[in-house]
Design a protein around this motif. Structure first.
Motif, PDB file in Angstrom:
ATOM      1  N   ILE A 120      40.428  60.634  56.366  1.00  0.00           N
ATOM      2  CA  ILE A 120      40.147  60.839  55.139  1.00  0.00           C
ATOM      3  C   ILE A 120      39.172  59.810  54.377  1.00  0.00           C
ATOM      4  N   ASP A 121      38.079  60.181  53.949  1.00  0.00           N
ATOM      5  CA  ASP A 121      37.325  59.038  53.156  1.00  0.00           C
ATOM      6  C   ASP A 121      37.701  59.254  51.715  1.00  0.00           C
ATOM      7  N   THR A 122      37.856  58.232  51.156  1.00  0.00           N
ATOM      8  CA  THR A 122      37.983  58.284  49.828  1.00  0.00           C
ATOM      9  C   THR A 122      37.057  58.099  48.840  1.00  0.00           C
ATOM     10  N   GLN A 173      32.741  43.379  38.891  1.00  0.00           N
ATOM     11  CA  GLN A 173      33.114  44.824  39.418  1.00  0.00           C
ATOM     12  C   GLN A 173      32.699  45.017  40.779  1.00  0.00           C
ATOM     13  N   LEU A 174      33.822  45.276  41.388  1.00  0.00           N
ATOM     14  CA  LEU A 174      33.660  45.679  42.912  1.00  0.00           C
ATOM     15  C   LEU A 174      33.928  47.232  43.235  1.00  0.00           C
ATOM     16  N   ILE A 175      33.056  47.734  44.011  1.00  0.00           N
ATOM     17  CA  ILE A 175      33.194  49.327  44.236  1.00  0.00           C
ATOM     18  C   ILE A 175      33.547  49.461  45.881  1.00  0.00           C
ATOM     19  N   ALA A 176      34.423  49.943  45.873  1.00  0.00           N
ATOM     20  CA  ALA A 176      35.094  49.917  47.561  1.00  0.00           C
ATOM     21  C   ALA A 176      35.402  51.448  47.835  1.00  0.00           C
ATOM     22  N   ALA A 183      35.823  50.562  54.465  1.00  0.00           N
ATOM     23  CA  ALA A 183      34.580  50.727  54.938  1.00  0.00           C
ATOM     24  C   ALA A 183      33.467  49.956  54.253  1.00  0.00           C
ATOM     25  N   ASP A 184      33.517  49.935  52.930  1.00  0.00           N
ATOM     26  CA  ASP A 184      32.379  49.284  52.253  1.00  0.00           C
ATOM     27  C   ASP A 184      32.716  48.727  51.038  1.00  0.00           C
TER      28      ASP A 184
END
Length: 323
Positions: free
Chosen positions: A130-132, A144-147, A220-221
């Motif tokens: 499952i990709d969040t 700010q970080l976007i994961a 993943a990123d």
């Protein structure tokens, strides 16, 4: 001739009705496959509005797979309850081949609960990824970080009834990511060790009370977003500036109002002085008439006024034009 035609048509209709309510070919197929079922039972299925084809095919599949616990009454009852007989039997056969502990009672309960029991068995054998969606969080240094994460889950057969679904898993994983990034002292530490997020999230036991078992959580990123700390400081400074300007404007307005009030009081005082000066000649005339003021007293008063005016003129600075 016409009678024979009507008779032939009647015979054809009777044969059609007979084979509809008594599916003889279906009974032969069941007997050849080793399934023991009588023509009377097939006829009663028609009366109960249960499709014999579905029940017989399911019984043949279960018999060939060696599932002796599957009975005709159980399959009919599940169909009448609104269940999917074929999916239940497919799931039982798949679970039996994969050595998964799944009985008919549990399979029918899962199916009636609205879940795809066959897909659940497949997910138990072949885990699902499952990709969040992108999860935004802020480290302690204000960056700010976007994961994005990939969650590998396996269906938990025993928790499919009453267990939470994929949405709950995604929400809990997102909450864990936000908590992990938010507790980091610097965004650089998160970028250097993204596996720290996975380890921290896995320790929380996010799959409790759900229909799935989390096998792994992989980041993943990770992208760097805005400098939220600097933005907040700028916004705070702007807010403080606006507050200071508002207070300064308030003080200016109060000063102007006080100045206007003082001018009004001064004008009122001058008006009273003028009014009082206007009453002086009347008072002097009244004093002359009553004999309280003599002519010598009047001249002394005029001399004092002249002397006072002279002193005021001497005290004033000389203008350039007067030199």
């Amino acid at each position: 001739m016409e009678i024979s035609i009507f008779l032939l048509a009647g015979v054809i209709i009777l044969i059609t009705v007979f084979f509809y309510f008594v599916p003889f070919l279906l009974w032969i197929s069941a007997r050849v496959s080793g399934v023991r079922i009588s023509l009377l039972q097939l006829f009663l299925m028609r009366i109960r509005k249960v499709p014999p084809q579905i029940i017989v095919r399911a019984m043949i599949e279960a018999h060939k797979a060696g599932l002796k616990a599957v009975t005709r009454d159980d399959l009919e009852a599940h169909y009448l309850a609104g269940g999917h007989v074929e999916k239940v039997v497919h799931a039982l056969v798949s679970a039996s081949k994969a050595n998964i502990d799944l009985d008919l009672k549990m399979a029918t309960a899962i199916d009636l609960a609205g879940r795809d029991v066959f897909q659940a068995v497949q997910m138990s054998v072949n885990p699902k990824v499952i990709d969040t969606p992108p999860v935004t969080a802020v480290a302690k240094d204000g960056i700010q970080l976007i994961a994005k994460a990939r969650v590998t889950v396996r269906a938990s057969i025993r928790q499919l009834v009453g267990g939470a679904g994929e949405d709950t898993i995604l929400a809990r994983v997102g909450e864990g990511i936000v908590s992990s990034i938010g507790s980091s002292e610097s965004h650089k530490h998160v970028l250097e060790n993204p596996d720290s997020i996975s380890k921290l999230v896995l320790k929380k036991g996010l799959d409790s009370g759900t229909a799935f078992e989390i096998l792994s959580i992989d980041i993943a990123d990770i992208d760097i977003g805005k400098n939220i700390g600097a933005t907040l400081q700028i916004d705070q400074a702007q807010a403080d500036k606006n507050i200071a300007q508002a207070k300064a404007e308030e003080r200016r307005a109060m000063a102007i109002a006080l100045e206007q009030e003082m001018k009004a009081k001064a004008q009122e005082a001058r008006a009273k002085v003028i009014e009082a000066e206007a009453q002086v000649p009347q008072a002097m005339a009244e004093a002359f008439r009553s004999g309280n003021l003599g002519i010598m007293d009047y001249y002394k008063m005029r001399n004092i006024e002249a002397d006072t005016s002279m002193r005021d003129a001497i005290a004033k600075p000389m203008k350039k034009d007067d030199k």
